[in-house]
Design a protein around this motif. Structure first.
Motif, short mmCIF file in Angstrom:
data_model
loop_
_atom_site.label_atom_id
_atom_site.label_comp_id
_atom_site.label_asym_id
_atom_site.label_seq_id
_atom_site.Cartn_x
_atom_site.Cartn_y
_atom_site.Cartn_z
N SER A 162 0.82 -1.21 0.00
CA SER A 162 0.00 0.00 0.00
C SER A 162 0.86 1.26 0.00
O SER A 162 0.50 2.25 -0.63
CB SER A 162 -1.02 0.00 1.14
N ALA A 163 2.02 1.21 0.67
CA ALA A 163 2.93 2.37 0.64
C ALA A 163 3.43 2.60 -0.78
O ALA A 163 3.59 3.74 -1.24
CB ALA A 163 4.10 2.15 1.59
N ILE A 164 3.67 1.51 -1.51
CA ILE A 164 4.09 1.64 -2.92
C ILE A 164 3.00 2.34 -3.72
O ILE A 164 3.25 3.28 -4.47
CB ILE A 164 4.39 0.26 -3.53
N GLN A 165 1.78 1.88 -3.53
CA GLN A 165 0.67 2.48 -4.27
C GLN A 165 0.57 3.97 -4.00
O GLN A 165 0.35 4.76 -4.91
CB GLN A 165 -0.63 1.78 -3.91
N PRO A 200 6.94 -12.98 0.59
CA PRO A 200 7.78 -12.84 1.77
C PRO A 200 9.18 -12.31 1.43
O PRO A 200 9.85 -11.74 2.29
CB PRO A 200 7.86 -14.26 2.32
N GLU A 201 9.62 -12.45 0.20
CA GLU A 201 10.98 -12.02 -0.14
C GLU A 201 11.05 -10.61 -0.72
O GLU A 201 12.08 -9.95 -0.63
CB GLU A 201 11.62 -12.97 -1.17
N GLU A 202 9.99 -10.19 -1.37
CA GLU A 202 10.04 -8.90 -2.06
C GLU A 202 8.62 -8.49 -2.41
O GLU A 202 7.72 -9.32 -2.43
CB GLU A 202 10.89 -9.03 -3.34
N VAL A 203 8.45 -7.19 -2.69
CA VAL A 203 7.17 -6.74 -3.26
C VAL A 203 7.45 -6.34 -4.70
O VAL A 203 8.40 -5.61 -4.98
CB VAL A 203 6.57 -5.57 -2.46
N GLN A 225 10.57 6.38 -14.33
CA GLN A 225 9.79 7.30 -13.53
C GLN A 225 9.23 6.57 -12.28
O GLN A 225 9.32 7.09 -11.17
CB GLN A 225 8.62 7.77 -14.40
N VAL A 226 8.71 5.37 -12.50
CA VAL A 226 8.18 4.59 -11.39
C VAL A 226 9.29 4.23 -10.40
O VAL A 226 9.16 4.42 -9.19
CB VAL A 226 7.48 3.29 -11.90
N ALA A 227 10.42 3.77 -10.94
CA ALA A 227 11.54 3.37 -10.08
C ALA A 227 12.05 4.55 -9.27
O ALA A 227 12.39 4.41 -8.09
CB ALA A 227 12.66 2.77 -10.92
N GLU A 228 12.09 5.72 -9.88
CA GLU A 228 12.58 6.91 -9.19
C GLU A 228 11.65 7.30 -8.03
O GLU A 228 12.12 7.65 -6.94
CB GLU A 228 12.66 8.06 -10.19
N ARG A 229 10.35 7.21 -8.28
CA ARG A 229 9.37 7.51 -7.23
C ARG A 229 9.56 6.55 -6.05
O ARG A 229 9.39 6.92 -4.89
CB ARG A 229 7.94 7.35 -7.74
N LEU A 230 9.87 5.31 -6.35
CA LEU A 230 9.99 4.32 -5.29
C LEU A 230 11.29 4.49 -4.51
O LEU A 230 11.36 4.17 -3.32
CB LEU A 230 9.88 2.90 -5.86
N GLY A 231 12.33 4.97 -5.18
CA GLY A 231 13.56 5.31 -4.48
C GLY A 231 14.47 4.12 -4.23
O GLY A 231 14.42 3.12 -4.96
#
Lengths: 404, 404
Positions: free
Chosen positions: B192-195, B215-218, B239-245
Motif C-alpha cells: 500500500s505504501a508503494i501504491q 515474503p521475499e520482495e514486493v 519514472q516509477v523506479a525513481e518515485r519508489l527510491g
C-alpha cells in the motif's frame, strides 16, 4: 455420500503461472481429511465478470466452497465486490473489521494507508472471519445449497483462518464421516527403499497405502475407512513403523500430531537440554530451522573447512577426530550441554555440482559421550544444504530418543 | 485482443491435493510469453460427466485449451473417452499410435501390457501428437472456436510435447502478439505504501499496473502491449523506479533478468569483496540465503544478546556502539573486508509475540567506513526472521550500489 467441496482461487499470479496453486492442494488435503469429496479446483484472475459467473455456477453445484485471494487493499482485489454482485449482497462497512485493520497497523507502528479501508467493506449479512494474522478479515456467506468461505491467499493467513475459523464451523454444518489418515514420517530413507521394506507387510484391501516424498521428509500414508476399528489400526501402523526402523521420527494420526522434525526435537530438548552448533554444508539452514527454539544457544557457519582444522585429504578417522576436537572446544566455550559439529568431504565445486555427492559427518557430544553419523548427499546445492541440516538434526533426535 | 487460453488438468492426485498443479503454472507462463491471455485453470478428477461438461463449456468460451492428464492406460484415465462424448468424435484405433506404444516397450525390453492398447484409441479426426518421451501420444482437436491439445500429466512428457509439438502449431493458428512485462522489485516497503508513492505517476490506460507481495520482495508490475514503443516504456519504468527510491533493488524485463536480492548482491560481491556476519533475529536465515556464495566467509548466530555485550536497557546509541565494537572485532578475526552485525531490541518474548514488533539494527563496516540501518519488524516469528535477514542484506546491497 460425502458432501462436495470446491476450491476457488483468485489471482493473476495464479492464472499467469507466477506461482503454483499450493493453497488449493493444502485446502484439498484438509477437506478430504474432514470427510468432503473435493470435486473441482478453479482459478481465475481479476476479471469481475469471470468471478461473478463462477460464484453463481459453484453455488449451483457444490455443498461448500473455499475461496482464496482477492481480499487485498488494491484495485485488482475484487472478491468482495464479486460476491456482492453474484449473490445480491451489497457491500457494507464493517466497523469491527475496520478497527481490526487499524489495529494491525498500530501494532506495527505504521499509519494505515487509506486504501486499506476497502478491506472493511463486506457483503451484507456475511459472517466475518477475524484474521489475527494479517490485515484483511475473511468472510463466509451461504447461497443456494453452498456454504462459501472467503479467505486471503497469503498461505500463512489462509492456513490459520481455515484451521481456526472455518474448520470448526464445517463440523457444525455438515455431517462429516472423515476417513482416518495415519502418516508415518521418516528422514534419511527414499520412497523406493520404504516400499521395499514394506513388501513383507500385508495391507488389508480396505486400507489405502500411499507415499509422499518431500524435501523435509518422506511420508508413508495409511488411509483407513471411518469405521475401521482403532485397535486393528494401531496394530497395522506399529507393524509398518517397526519395519521402517529408526528412520521413523514421528507418527501423526493416532493421537497428538507430532509436527516436523524440529518440533519432535523441541519436545525432547525444551527445559532439559541446550545446544550449540558448528555447521558447514548446511550453511545456516540448521540454525534457521530452529528459529524460536530457546534451547539453541549459538550456531556458527564457517566456509573454509581448513580454518576448522580439517585437512583437504581428510579420511574418515581424521574427520571424526576433527569433529570431536571442535565439539570439545565448543562445549567449553558455549555453555551448552549438547554440541553438534558438522563437517563434510569435498570442496566448493563438489557442493555446487548437482552430479556429485558430498559426505556429511556429524558429531554429537554430550558430557563424555560422543556419537557420530555420516550420510552421502547428492543433488542441487539447495538439496545438499537442506539434507545436511536435517540429517545432522536427526542424529540429535535419535540420540535423544535412544534410537542410534 | 489476445486470444484466450485455459488450462484444464485432470487427475485425482490434483483435486485431492496430493500434488500442487505445477503443470498449470508452467503452461500458463509459456502461454503468456507467447501472447495468449490465460483466463482460467480448472482441475477435476476422474468423473466422466464432469469432464464432458467442462470440455463443452471451454469450447464455448476459450480460443485455446491445453489439457493435461488422464491419458494413461488404466480405467480411471478417461480423457479420450470424454472428448469422444463431448464433441461426438467416436474413439478410433490409431495404428501408428499403437506401433509407437509397442515400440516404447520393445525399446525397454518389456512386454506391452494389454491395457496399454487403450492408449491407441483416439477421437475420430484428432491430430496425433507423437510422444517420444513416454507411452501415450497426445492429440489435438478443434471444436467450436476452441483448439484443444491433450497431453500427458507427467511433467517431463508434458513439457516436451508442449514445446516440440504444440508450440509450433500455435504460432501458425493464432496471430500472437506477446505483451511486455516489466517487474520492479523492492524490499522494505509494503504494497500500500508503494501504491501511495505511485499516485503521482500517470500510468497510461494501455499499461496495466499490478502488484505482488511475497515474503521475499514486493513486485510492482507494468504490463505493456506488444506494440508499445521501447523508449516510452523505459521512460515510464524509470519514472516509477525513481518515485519508489532506494527500496528498488532490481528491475526485470528491460534487459537481463536480475533475480532475487541475493543474486543482485552476488553480482556486486563476486571477486571483489568478502563478508563475515553476526546475526541474531534472523537466526541463521541470512547465512542460509547465501548458500553457495563464496564471498560469505563466516556467519554466527548468538541467542543471548548479552553475550554480545548488548545491555537489556539498550538505547539507540548503545546499540550502534555495540554493533560497531562487534564489527571491529570481527573485521580483525574473520579476514573479510565487509562486516555485517545484526542486533535487535526486545527479547525472546518479543520475538515470539506476533502482536509485538522488534527493531532490528544492522551495522556495516568496510575499512574505516561504518553505516547502519534500523527497521521495525512485526508479525510471526518466521516473518521477523525472514525480514531481518533480508533487511540486513539490503543494507549491504544499498551500500554496494551507493544508495544509502
Amino acid at each position: 455420500m460425502n458432501p462436495t467441496l470446491e476450491i476457488f482461487s483468485q489471482g493473476e499470479e495464479i492464472v499467469t503461472g507466477q506461482i503454483a496453486d499450493t493453497n488449493a492442494a493444502w485446502l484439498s488435503q484438509q477437506a478430504i481429511q474432514l470427510g468432503f469429496t473435493v470435486t473441482r479446483h478453479t482459478a481465475v484472475g481479476d476479471k469481475l465478470d469471470d468471478l461473478v459467473g463462477l460464484l453463481r455456477e459453484i453455488a449451483g453445484r457444490a455443498d461448500c466452497c473455499i475461496c482464496t485471494g482477492g481480499l487485498g487493499p488494491t484495485s485488482d482485489d475484487l472478491t468482495a465486490e464479486a460476491v456482492a454482485l453474484a449473490f445480491d449482497l451489497p457491500l457494507t462497512f464493517d466497523e469491527i473489521a475496520f478497527a481490526q485493520i487499524r489495529q494491525f497497523f498500530t501494532n506495527r507502528n505504521r499509519a494505515m494507508p487509506e486504501s486499506n479501508r476497502k478491506q472493511a467493506m463486506l457483503p451484507k449479512g456475511a459472517e466475518r472471519l477475524d484474521n489475527e494474522w494479517g490485515t484483511a478479515p475473511g468472510f463466509a456467506v451461504e447461497y443456494g445449497r453452498c456454504r462459501f468461505a472467503f479467505i486471503p491467499g497469503v498461505p500463512s493467513e489462509m492456513q490459520h483462518l481455515f484451521l481456526e475459523k472455518i474448520l470448526p464451523t464445517l463440523h457444525q454444518r455438515f455431517s462429516l464421516q472423515p476417513e482416518q489418515l495415519v502418516t508415518i514420517k521418516t528422514i534419511g530413507i527414499g520412497e523406493s527403499a520404504i516400499q521395499e521394506r514394506l513388501n513383507a507387510v500385508v495391507i488389508p484391501d480396505r486400507v489405502q497405502l500411499g507415499f509422499r516424498a518431500g524435501p523435509e521428509e518422506v511420508q508413508t500414508k495409511l488411509l483407513f475407512p471411518a469405521d475401521y476399528p482403532k485397535p486393528a489400526m494401531s496394530t497395522l501402523v506399529n507393524q509398518v513403523a517397526e519395519r521402517l526402523g529408526n528412520v521413523v521420527f514421528a507418527i501423526d494420526g493416532l493421537g497428538e500430531t507430532a509436527g516436523d522434525l524440529v518440533s519432535v526435537i523441541d519436545k525432547l530438548m525444551s527445559g532439559k537440554h541446550t545446544l550449540a552448533v558448528i555447521e558447514t554444508a548446511s550453511h545456516g539452514m540448521l540454525s534457521s530451522l530452529c528459529i524460536g527454539r530457546d534451547w539453541l544457544l549459538s550456531a556458527s557457519y564457517e566456509q573454509n573447512i581448513a580454518r576448522l582444522g580439517q585437512q583437504p585429504s581428510a579420511d574418515n578417522d581424521h574427520l571424526i577426530n576433527t569433529t570431536k576436537a571442535l565439539a570439545v572446544d565448543l562445549q567449553k566455550s558455549s555453555g551448552a550441554d549438547i554440541i553438534l559439529v558438522q563437517l563434510y568431504t569435498g570442496d566448493s565445486h563438489t557442493l555446487h555440482d548437482k552430479n556429485r555427492s558430498i559426505v556429511v559427518y556429524t558429531g554429537l557430544l554430550n558430557g563424555e559421550r560422543f556419537e557420530q553419523a555420516s550420510h552421502s548427499i547428492g543433488g542441487s546445492i539447495k538439496r545438499k544444504q537442506n539434507q545436511a541440516a536435517l540429517l545432522s538434526l536427526d542424529l540429535l533426535r535419535r540420540y535423544l530418543q535412544d534410537k542410534l
